[in-house]
Design an enzyme around this catalytic site. Sequence first.
Site, PDB file in Angstrom:
ATOM      1  N   GLU A  45       0.035  -0.643   5.922  1.00 37.43           N
ATOM      2  CA  GLU A  45       1.188  -0.279   6.758  1.00 37.43           C
ATOM      3  C   GLU A  45       0.934   1.167   6.776  1.00 37.43           C
ATOM      4  O   GLU A  45       1.186   1.906   7.998  1.00 37.43           O
ATOM      5  CB  GLU A  45       2.324  -0.739   6.084  1.00 37.43           C
ATOM      6  CG  GLU A  45       3.512  -0.401   6.802  1.00 37.43           C
ATOM      7  CD  GLU A  45       4.127   0.863   6.663  1.00 37.43           C
ATOM      8  OE1 GLU A  45       4.927   1.525   7.825  1.00 37.43           O
ATOM      9  OE2 GLU A  45       3.767   1.823   5.826  1.00 37.43           O
ATOM     10  N   ASP A  98       0.885  -1.208   0.132  1.00 40.18           N
ATOM     11  CA  ASP A  98      -0.109   0.122  -0.074  1.00 40.18           C
ATOM     12  C   ASP A  98       0.884   1.056   0.066  1.00 40.18           C
ATOM     13  O   ASP A  98       2.028   1.114   0.236  1.00 40.18           O
ATOM     14  CB  ASP A  98      -0.724   0.020   1.188  1.00 40.18           C
ATOM     15  CG  ASP A  98      -0.152   0.016   2.552  1.00 40.18           C
ATOM     16  OD1 ASP A  98       0.773  -0.819   2.673  1.00 40.18           O
ATOM     17  OD2 ASP A  98      -0.581   0.587   3.491  1.00 40.18           O
TER      18      ASP A  98
END
Length: 558
Positions: free
Chosen positions: A237, A172
């Site tokens: 994250e 991400d």
Amino acid sequence: MESERRQSEELHEQSAAWSFARNQDKKRKIPAPQHTSSVKASSPFVILTLKDSIHFSPVLLSKAAMSRSSSSALEMEIFQYIDAHQSDFIKDLKEWVAVESDSVQPHLRKEVIRMMALAADRLAALGATVHLVNLGSHQLPDGQVLPLPSVILGELGKDPQNPTVCFYGHVDVQPAKKEDGWNSDPYTLTEIDGNLYGRGATDNKGPVLAWINAVETFRALKLAMPVNFKFVIEGMEEAGSLGLEKLLEEENQSFFSDVDYIVISDNLWLSNKKPALTYGSRGNACFFVEVECGSKDLHSGTFGGIIHEPLLDLIALLDSLVDSTGRIQIPGIYDSVAAVTEEERKLYELIEFDLEEHRINCGVKKFLYSTKEEILLHLWRYPSLSVHGIEGAFHEPGIKTVIPAKVIGKFSIRQVPHMDLSVVKKQVVEHLEGVFSKRNSPNKLKVSMPLGAKPWLADVNDLLYKAARRAIKTVFGEDPDFIRDGSTVPIARMFQSITQKSVMMLPIGAADDGEHSQNEKISRHNYIEGTKLFAAFFLEISKLHQTLHETSHRETIN
């Protein structure tokens, strides 16, 4: 010196075994993997398995026929393959960067989920068994419920003679728009002057792909895998790794039971050119200090000069936290900070760090300290306090003559090992309440710590760091800087505390890569040489691990 020479010879002999094993494998054709997907409805896992499994011959050790040259030949073959296929590797990165896997913005959650599926397919193509673990959903402050992206748990190889290395990464990214100041479309990988620009190029899609490309190189050359691989790849994250800690705890006795080492590549070098190994990071305690005088804002012409203004109280409180030299003024805050050892000071002396270059990069006129050692010690080794902003005060262009009813100051303390979060919170609250009481203000004071992350510290003498140091020397021709990270890396601490395994941070991005910023990039050089570094690391950790176990076995017999 003699013992070191003998150990070096032993390691060199073992490294040549890979060349011997490779020659054995070349005699047989290894089929390319084909995979199918199967879903167990009753399980939280989506399982990708192989239709045809890959067989790798065992490593055969024959010391009589081994030499350093054969090991170098093996490395050379691996590196030549990586160089020859760098266009393919960059094409893969371009495909990944094109996915707008922004985990922060709710409307892009579907893109994060799509990115996780792409990563899972890529691992399955390597021959790995891949589990997509469902983490459920989470609720946003506005009440909206969103699905959490599944976490990938992958596994490749089960040779009991090999060490098992687990790699963590995330796919991400932070939000990005061209109008924010990018010189190119952030989701179109663009090469300019040897740099690959795009959101996620260095944080963290590039390093994740580099690790996968290194594994793929062994498979493509039909080489025996020097280690067993495990993968933990997530898609949240940048939004706090929601659900990951619970998953690690649940999998600690199963997925992680046979893991020997954990490697994270989610940070940067200290230098633009010299590689580094990271062995520690500071924690972070975030604080809100709220001052309130009433239920509504007031006109400064009507009430100014006759009330205790919350913003003046708050400014006095914030001003009491740090002096002009940067030293924190909270009593007792330094009591738990360990003294710097001579061995540690030597590490700082060896680090290549250009103060002037660093000053220019960050755009300031002057640092608080004038030497490299003092700068690095205060970045990594000592706590720091930073004020981030004030909520509730008028901040838009123009003038608004209002006295805000409530203001909230926001600051954080980057704490170092041995500092206890609960003690830090107590010290902060007592200090602010003491300063506030001396102002004789009738306003309401509230101090809270909404977020607290602990620091992380590893042992630079651990086998992981020895192997990585040798691999860096092989690929880059120089020893790395051993550095800490002044920021907070919760994931390293999380893995270390839950699994109790050796954890290392092995960055491949340069200091000027601009993670989270406009024009984020990774250089072609770092991306390709980083792939070589990971491949060389596989060989080195395998050799050192095997030597350690042989030594332990001999000591047990004796």
